[in-house]
Design a protein around this motif. Structure first.
Motif, PDB file in Angstrom:
ATOM      1  N   TYR A  89      38.181  39.121 108.417  1.00  8.54           N
ATOM      2  CA  TYR A  89      38.828  39.950 107.835  1.00  8.54           C
ATOM      3  C   TYR A  89      38.540  41.008 109.684  1.00  8.54           C
ATOM      4  O   TYR A  89      37.471  40.760 110.195  1.00  8.54           O
ATOM      5  N   LEU A  90      39.812  40.861 110.221  1.00  8.93           N
ATOM      6  CA  LEU A  90      39.725  41.970 111.497  1.00  8.93           C
ATOM      7  C   LEU A  90      39.741  42.923 111.345  1.00  8.93           C
ATOM      8  O   LEU A  90      40.467  43.503 110.457  1.00  8.93           O
ATOM      9  N   SER A  91      38.729  43.446 112.237  1.00  8.46           N
ATOM     10  CA  SER A  91      38.381  45.334 112.381  1.00  8.46           C
ATOM     11  C   SER A  91      38.419  45.803 112.903  1.00  8.46           C
ATOM     12  O   SER A  91      37.027  45.194 113.380  1.00  8.46           O
ATOM     13  N   PRO A  92      37.734  47.062 113.552  1.00 11.13           N
ATOM     14  CA  PRO A  92      37.116  47.901 114.329  1.00 11.13           C
ATOM     15  C   PRO A  92      35.346  48.051 114.231  1.00 11.13           C
ATOM     16  O   PRO A  92      34.669  47.595 114.877  1.00 11.13           O
ATOM     17  N   GLY A 116      44.083  43.310 107.624  1.00 18.51           N
ATOM     18  CA  GLY A 116      44.913  44.659 106.596  1.00 18.51           C
ATOM     19  C   GLY A 116      45.867  44.915 107.936  1.00 18.51           C
ATOM     20  O   GLY A 116      46.077  45.216 108.670  1.00 18.51           O
ATOM     21  N   TYR A 118      47.071  50.109 106.469  1.00 17.87           N
ATOM     22  CA  TYR A 118      47.189  51.262 106.310  1.00 17.87           C
ATOM     23  C   TYR A 118      45.579  51.559 106.702  1.00 17.87           C
ATOM     24  O   TYR A 118      45.751  51.749 107.509  1.00 17.87           O
ATOM     25  N   SER A 135      35.702  42.000 115.436  1.00 19.02           N
ATOM     26  CA  SER A 135      36.630  43.019 116.294  1.00 19.02           C
ATOM     27  C   SER A 135      37.087  42.651 117.778  1.00 19.02           C
ATOM     28  O   SER A 135      35.618  41.406 118.382  1.00 19.02           O
ATOM     29  N   ILE A 136      38.611  42.630 118.151  1.00 23.94           N
ATOM     30  CA  ILE A 136      38.393  41.899 119.832  1.00 23.94           C
ATOM     31  C   ILE A 136      38.302  43.510 120.197  1.00 23.94           C
ATOM     32  O   ILE A 136      38.982  43.131 121.831  1.00 23.94           O
ATOM     33  N   GLY A 137      38.317  44.442 120.064  1.00 27.06           N
ATOM     34  CA  GLY A 137      37.733  45.617 121.102  1.00 27.06           C
ATOM     35  C   GLY A 137      37.484  47.008 120.263  1.00 27.06           C
ATOM     36  O   GLY A 137      37.726  46.807 119.008  1.00 27.06           O
ATOM     37  N   PHE A 139      38.772  49.647 119.174  1.00 27.89           N
ATOM     38  CA  PHE A 139      39.350  50.506 119.537  1.00 27.89           C
ATOM     39  C   PHE A 139      41.017  49.960 118.076  1.00 27.89           C
ATOM     40  O   PHE A 139      40.149  49.042 117.930  1.00 27.89           O
ATOM     41  N   VAL A 141      44.164  49.118 115.923  1.00 27.53           N
ATOM     42  CA  VAL A 141      45.936  49.035 115.952  1.00 27.53           C
ATOM     43  C   VAL A 141      46.192  49.463 114.300  1.00 27.53           C
ATOM     44  O   VAL A 141      45.185  49.419 113.448  1.00 27.53           O
TER      45      VAL A 141
HETATM   46  N1  LIG Z   1      39.559  46.000 117.083  1.00 24.92           N
HETATM   47  C1  LIG Z   1      40.216  45.294 116.029  1.00 24.92           C
HETATM   48  O1  LIG Z   1      39.688  43.484 116.381  1.00 24.92           O
HETATM   49  C2  LIG Z   1      40.937  45.992 115.428  1.00 24.92           C
HETATM   50  C3  LIG Z   1      41.163  45.274 113.559  1.00 24.92           C
HETATM   51  C4  LIG Z   1      42.113  45.965 112.578  1.00 24.92           C
HETATM   52  C5  LIG Z   1      42.625  46.705 113.470  1.00 24.92           C
HETATM   53  N2  LIG Z   1      43.405  47.611 112.332  1.00 24.92           N
HETATM   54  C6  LIG Z   1      43.354  46.853 110.858  1.00 24.92           C
HETATM   55  C7  LIG Z   1      44.781  48.460 110.190  1.00 24.92           C
HETATM   56  C8  LIG Z   1      43.545  48.222 108.965  1.00 24.92           C
HETATM   57  C9  LIG Z   1      42.059  48.225 109.012  1.00 24.92           C
HETATM   58  O2  LIG Z   1      43.307  46.398 108.066  1.00 24.92           O
HETATM   59  C10 LIG Z   1      42.088  47.406 110.260  1.00 24.92           C
HETATM   60  N3  LIG Z   1      42.247  47.956 114.990  1.00 24.92           N
HETATM   61  C11 LIG Z   1      41.434  47.340 115.428  1.00 24.92           C
END
Ligand SMILES: NC(=O)c1ccc(N[C@@H]2CC[C@@H](O)C2)nc1
Length: 249
Positions: A89-92, A116, A118, A135-137, A139, A141
């Motif tokens: 799962y990609l996320s901050p 993801g 919303y 997380s790729i950084g 921040f 998006v």
């Molecule tokens: N830094 C990252 O890798 C990164 C990954 C996802 C993201 N945004 C999505 C939108 C909603 C939630 O799923 C997360 N922002 C930044």
């Protein structure tokens, strides 16, 4: 390698499946891609896949059921060994993507990337069906798709035959733990700026040493943190000492 993306916007992935070295390699079947839209697993007639957050607050949350079903569907498509697979799962909130992690992922047979939208996804999907968050950084998006494509591109560069000459991936920045050296091509002079003579000398040993010195110089000035944990070869130590003496003068 078979990569599947779980996404509300499958067409976004055309930028990596249809263009550049990754697109060419996919067309040569060196790697395979499929997108799965969770909307097809919505159990209501209107295809709802998001709902309001418990506890209130702004925005919507992606519901667990459609995502869980989409991940299960992806797993049923796996080729090669089931063991050698990962759901990410990609996320901050994830672990920062590093060169080391990219190399590790490039060894997998199957990769599922949950993207993801919303405000995010129901936590219970992460607890039951996701192996790791990346997380790729630092921040935010608006969707996981672009981070997923960044991860895919970095990983695919280490899949054999994607780049043709794997050497160029290993020479990239971070591959040897240093930043890349400067690159030049024709014309030999541009707006009064000449190409360093050494690069036109044809002396490959000296050119290699010049490039290593440039990489070390750049790493020392722009990313000294990378040198802290890196073991230095004797030639690198010698060049670094030379660079440091120059800056002390
Ligand atoms: N830094 C990252 O890798 C990164 C990954 C996802 C993201 N945004 C999505 C939108 C909603 C939630 O799923 C997360 N922002 C930044």
């Amino acid at each position: 390698m078979f990569i599947q993306a779980i996404t509300l916007f499958p067409e976004m992935f055309e930028s990596i499946t249809e263009y550049g070295v990754t697109g060419r390699a996919r067309k040569q079947d060196i790697w395979q891609f499929a997108a799965i839209n969770p909307r097809q697993f919505a159990d209501n007639k209107l295809g709802y896949i998001d709902d309001r957050p418990f506890g209130g607050g702004v925005g919507m949350v992606m519901m667990a059921e459609p995502l869980f079903c989409a991940i299960q569907a992806a797993k049923q498509q796996f080729s090669g060994s089931l063991k050698n697979s990962r759901v990410i799962y990609l996320s901050p909130q994830g672990q920062s993507l590093s060169h080391k992690k990219v190399l590790e992922l490039s060894q997998l047979d199957n990769l599922v990337l949950l993207c993801g939208r919303y405000e995010g996804v129901d936590e219970r999907v992460l607890q039951t069906a996701v192996d790791e968050e990346i997380s790729i950084g630092d921040f935010v998006v608006s969707g996981g798709e672009l981070p997923a494509m960044m991860l895919m591109d970095a990983v695919l560069r280490f899949v054999p035959n994607v780049l043709g000459e794997i050497a160029s991936a290993e020479q990239d920045s971070f591959a040897d733990g240093l930043l890349d050296y400067p690159h030049y091509t024709r014309p030999a002079e541009f707006q009064g700026m000449a190409v360093p003579d050494i690069l036109k000398s044809g002396n490959h040993a000296l050119i290699a040493e010049w490039r290593l010195e440039q990489s070390l110089r750049r790493t020392l000035t722009r990313r000294p943190d990378l040198l802290v944990s890196r073991e230095l070869l004797p030639q690198e130590t010698r060049l670094l000492d030379k660079i440091r003496q120059e800056s002390d003068e």
